[in-house]
Motif scaffolding. Structure first.
Motif, short mmCIF file in Angstrom:
data_model
loop_
_atom_site.label_atom_id
_atom_site.label_comp_id
_atom_site.label_asym_id
_atom_site.label_seq_id
_atom_site.Cartn_x
_atom_site.Cartn_y
_atom_site.Cartn_z
N SER A 143 0.83 -1.21 0.00
CA SER A 143 0.00 0.00 0.00
C SER A 143 0.86 1.26 0.00
CB SER A 143 -0.93 0.00 1.21
OG SER A 143 -1.63 1.22 1.32
N GLY A 165 1.78 2.33 -3.73
CA GLY A 165 0.94 3.52 -3.75
C GLY A 165 1.72 4.80 -3.98
N PHE A 221 -5.49 1.04 -2.32
CA PHE A 221 -4.35 1.34 -1.47
C PHE A 221 -4.79 1.82 -0.09
CE2 PHE A 221 -1.90 2.18 -5.57
CZ PHE A 221 -1.19 1.00 -5.48
#
Length: 446
Positions: A244, A248, A352
């Motif tokens: 994430s 991300g 995310f």
């Protein structure tokens, strides 16, 4: 709204401040630097003083920064005011997420984040055409004055609907870590924004970058042994949280440049008015709103891993396609492409933002939110900086005295490549990653 309303006004604003439009990327970067510097301490502050108290104070600081932006008459004053706005925004971002996590059952987190995002997307819908309308028919200073009634309403609503969450057992504030990370991120971001040599020498800007990187290295080494580090890098050992944050951040570098590049390319490159450019730019928000209505169903059907891989590819194609716009491109085609440029990235953000909390303990929420939020904001700021640098270098390589339409397409290609770069990290996730949040049951091979 404040983030999107200014992008369509940069050419006029730059003219009034006696600067080139691309130079105004420093104002956008200053806001993100304010976010990046102060987000790490906000989780601790919210635990200490209460989520509602900090959230309302944050809105007040943001409102003060808006008034100073409206009163600015020089680039330095405007950048300083944007930095103050960033401090206010820094206190709102992690506190809002903490409130959500502690108010909603984990099984409903994806749906809650999707629904929560829908009203916030009204800002990007209203912002670009409103900023273009105000700039075209009134004055850009009114762009910041409209934040005052919105902020007052926000303070009232926060006081009425947000509980004042506090944590009795708190970690001590990591002052040394705050100083190291603040100096490092500030010098690195500002150095990158100034490295084009427009305001200071490129050597001095490069020196700022080098010192900033050095301070960040010091922080990483310090955080490994600190008992309660400000940014707890050990949380990156959790696979879903690591992807994430890291994947991300790469994706956000690409997307962070789009709201900056697209209005400039439409105005400077294609000669549109601020209002006309804003009416096209806002189409991305309509795509994002539509995605929120189906996001939970898509994740339940395909799971985080598959969506992150294939959606990143589609988002990269959509963002890079902005560089194909010309003066003869039909208006409806531009709207359709920008609509897709909002739909696919919005899906990625939902993934995310939700997946970050999939395997976290409640005790780690504040620290994890601080770490993920600061990386996200710095990534968005890097996107603006990198997009601006690509335009400048493209213009110089092609021998253009000023920025023209042909200087923008390389920048859109670059931001598309950053979105693609997130795919290898997403591929490392197991097929059932975050299934507790999505309800996705992967099909086992026969």
């Amino acid at each position: 709204m404040d983030a999107t309303v200014i992008t369509t006004s940069l050419p006029v604003l730059a003219h009034d401040l006696g600067q080139q439009p691309i130079t105004l990327k420093l104002a956008l970067t200053a806001y993100v630097v304010g976010l990046g510097v102060f987000i790490p301490v906000c989780g601790w502050v919210a635990d200490r003083f209460g989520a509602r108290t900090v959230f309302r104070a944050a809105i007040g600081v943001f409102m003060a920064g808006s008034l100073l932006c409206a009163a600015s008459s020089s680039l330095l004053a405007f950048v300083a005011a944007r930095f103050l706005q960033g401090i206010g925004g820094a206190m709102m971002v992690p506190v809002g997420r903490i409130v959500i996590f502690r108010s909603v059952p984990r099984s409903d987190l994806v749906t809650a984040i999707s629904y929560l995002t829908i009203p916030s997307l009204l800002g990007p819908v209203i912002g670009p055409p409103l900023g273009g309308f105000i700039t075209t028919y009134f004055h850009w200073r009114w762009i910041f004055i409209i934040n005052v009634p919105i902020s007052i309403l926000g303070i009232y609503l926060a006081g009425r609907f947000i509980d004042n969450f506090k944590v009795e057992e708190r970690y001590p504030l990591d002052v040394a870590g705050f100083v190291l990370s603040a100096i490092g991120s500030t010098l690195l971001m500002l150095g990158l924004s100034l490295i084009d040599g427009e305001l200071i020498s490129a050597k001095l800007a490069a020196g700022m970058c080098a010192i900033g990187v050095l301070f960040l290295i010091f922080y990483i080494r310090y955080a490994r042994t600190a008992p309660f580090p400000l940014l707890d890098l050990s949380l990156l050992r959790i696979p879903t949280f690591r992807v994430s944050v890291m994947a991300g951040s790469l994706f956000r570098i690409g997307l962070g440049a789009a709201p900056f590049l697209l209005p400039l390319s439409l105005q400077i490159g294609l000669g549109m008015s601020a209002f006309h450019a804003g009416s096209i730019t806002c189409a991305s928000a309509f795509g994002a709103i539509f995605m929120k209505a189906i996001g939970s169903s898509v994740l339940r059907r395909f799971g985080f891993r598959s969506v992150l891989i294939w959606n990143a590819l589609l988002a990269a194609i959509a963002l890079a396609s902005y560089g194909l716009f010309t003066a003869t491109t039909p208006y409806i085609v531009m709207i359709a492409v920008v609509l897709l440029g909002g739909f696919f990235p919005s899906m990625q953000f939902t993934c995310f933002n939700s997946m970050a909390y999939a395997d976290l303990d409640s005790a780690d929420v504040s620290r994890a939110t601080s770490l993920s939020s600061v990386v996200q904001q710095i990534s968005l700021g890097l996107g603006v900086t990198i997009g601006g640098l690509v335009i400048i270098f493209s213009s110089r390589l092609q021998g253009h005295a000023t920025v023209v339409a042909a200087d923008f397409w390389p920048a859109f290609i670059v931001i598309g490549l950053f979105s693609l770069a997130s795919i290898p990290l997403a591929r490392r996730l197991p097929p059932d990653a975050g299934s507790a949040l999505t309800g996705h049951i992967p099909v086992k091979p026969l």
